[in-house]
Design an enzyme around this catalytic site. Structure first.
Site, short mmCIF file in Angstrom:
data_model
loop_
_atom_site.label_atom_id
_atom_site.label_comp_id
_atom_site.label_asym_id
_atom_site.label_seq_id
_atom_site.Cartn_x
_atom_site.Cartn_y
_atom_site.Cartn_z
N ARG A 34 0.82 -1.21 0.00
CA ARG A 34 0.00 0.00 0.00
C ARG A 34 0.85 1.27 0.00
O ARG A 34 0.45 2.29 0.56
CB ARG A 34 -0.97 0.03 1.18
N ARG A 38 -3.64 6.05 0.01
CA ARG A 38 -4.26 7.10 0.80
C ARG A 38 -3.31 7.90 1.67
O ARG A 38 -3.67 8.98 2.13
CB ARG A 38 -5.35 6.48 1.68
N ARG A 47 -7.20 10.93 -7.36
CA ARG A 47 -8.33 10.01 -7.23
C ARG A 47 -9.65 10.73 -6.93
O ARG A 47 -10.71 10.09 -6.90
CB ARG A 47 -8.06 9.04 -6.07
N ASP A 83 -6.58 -3.82 -7.43
CA ASP A 83 -7.26 -4.35 -6.25
C ASP A 83 -7.46 -5.83 -6.47
O ASP A 83 -7.62 -6.28 -7.61
CB ASP A 83 -8.61 -3.66 -6.04
N TYR A 158 -14.37 -13.39 0.39
CA TYR A 158 -15.20 -12.25 -0.04
C TYR A 158 -16.44 -12.72 -0.79
O TYR A 158 -17.54 -12.23 -0.56
CB TYR A 158 -14.38 -11.31 -0.94
#
Length: 351
Positions: A34, A38, A47, A83, A158
């Protein structure tokens, strides 16, 4: 296909790939899970207003986001911005990444009939991946690009749960209660995952990482019986390309030996197990990646350096070591702390 055909020669002698191959390095290579994302103001800016999955399908945007931490931190490898659910979306699974929640699947997989919705993935399903990797390898030059995919167990979790879970009650109920359906689901996901990694390797990535983010929820016997065969199938499917294969999960201290057995060249270690102990569990013939606790970066520079020295000291006897965090960069991390950390590792380990 030989390694020379797929391995861009410009990156072959990079510190990162040498460490993956357990060869002598000029310094311990560093990258962060990562690292693109962010924590960077430039990421939040590009973004703005663009949903996560859409941003993964815009090659120019993927290229810019992937390059941002390389420019800013001077890391030894870039990781492709994407992702783990992108291949599922590409084959038509109705899912979305909801801010603050994560991937949410409209119709969870609960029966054998649901398996039919998981068709095979082809390069034509993900042209934006091939295009972005081509753009990136041209820009990156001698800096390796890491491709990645979600491992079959984590993707299955998921799909069966319908979204993130703390208990995995539906996934485990299928694993224990209908082992044949579970095995078929993981086998199908192994094929999709392998196809997704092949697209990335053939487009030019220098290494691949399989993220089994939730495998730490499993007991070793259950992992060996119900998960390892599918992960091993993925690693075997890409073995012929000669690119290093990394295997990572969170809370997997009890599984490290099994995760190495699945076929990776490099085993990722979270912060719960020191690297010298991890090496004992994994056994010889593998490099290790890790494993500074991501929350350490919120402490003072002196504290970060002290904890980093602990990691480097524990790694001193390893056959190969790639420095990383024990999980992804947290969103509130100060980017300057990451830049200082890269510089510190490079300086301290310069040979």
């Amino acid at each position: 296909m030989s390694a020379n055909q797929t391995q861009p020669s410009a990156t072959y002698d990079s510190a990162f790939l040498k460490a993956c191959r357990r060869e002598p390095v000029p310094h311990t290579p560093v990258w962060f899970m990562r690292q693109a994302g962010r924590s960077l103001p430039e990421y939040r800016k590009v973004r703005e207003g663009i949903p996560m999955l859409e941003s993964c399908m815009r090659p120019e945007l993927v290229t810019e986001i992937t390059l941002q931490p390389v420019r800013r931190h001077g890391v030894d490898a870039a990781i492709f911005f994407s992702d783990i659910v992108v291949p599922l979306k590409a084959i038509g699974v109705d899912l979305d990444i909801k801010p603050g929640v994560g991937p949410v699947v409209e119709r969870p997989v609960r029966s054998r009939a649901d398996l039919d919705r998981l068709r095979h993935l082809t390069p034509e399903d993900v042209p934006y991946v091939t295009e972005a990797i081509g753009m990136l390898t041209r820009e990156l030059g001698s800096t390796p690009l890491i491709g990645f995919a979600g491992a079959p167990f984590t993707l299955a979790s998921y799909l069966v749960e319908g979204g993130p879970s703390r208990t995995y009650e539906n996934a485990k109920a299928m694993m224990y209660g209908d082992p044949e359906l579970w095995a078929d689901l993981l086998d199908r996901l192994a094929d999709i995952t392998a196809a997704f990694l092949k697209v990335q390797i053939e487009a030019g990535v220098s290494a691949v990482q399989l993220f089994d983010s939730w495998a730490g929820a499993l007991a070793p016997a259950d992992y060996r019986r119900s998960v390892l065969p599918a992960s091993a199938k993925v690693f075997q499917a890409v073995a012929g390309y000669g690119v290093p294969r990394i295997h990572f999960g969170v809370g997997t201290g009890e599984l490290l030996g099994l995760m190495g057995e699945a076929g990776a060249d490099v085993v990722g270690v979270d912060w719960r197990v020191p690297l010298d102990e991890a090496a004992r569990r994994v056994g010889p013939g593998k490099a290790l990646q890790g494993n500074l606790d991501p929350t350490v970066l919120f402490a003072s520079t002196e504290a970060v350096e002290a904890k980093t020295r602990e990691v480097l000291d524990a790694a001193a006897g390893l056959e190969g070591h790639v420095f990383n965090l024990g999980h992804g960069v947290m969103p509130a991390t100060d980017p300057d702390a990451l830049t200082r950390l890269v510089d510190y590792v490079h300086t301290r380990t310069a040979r």
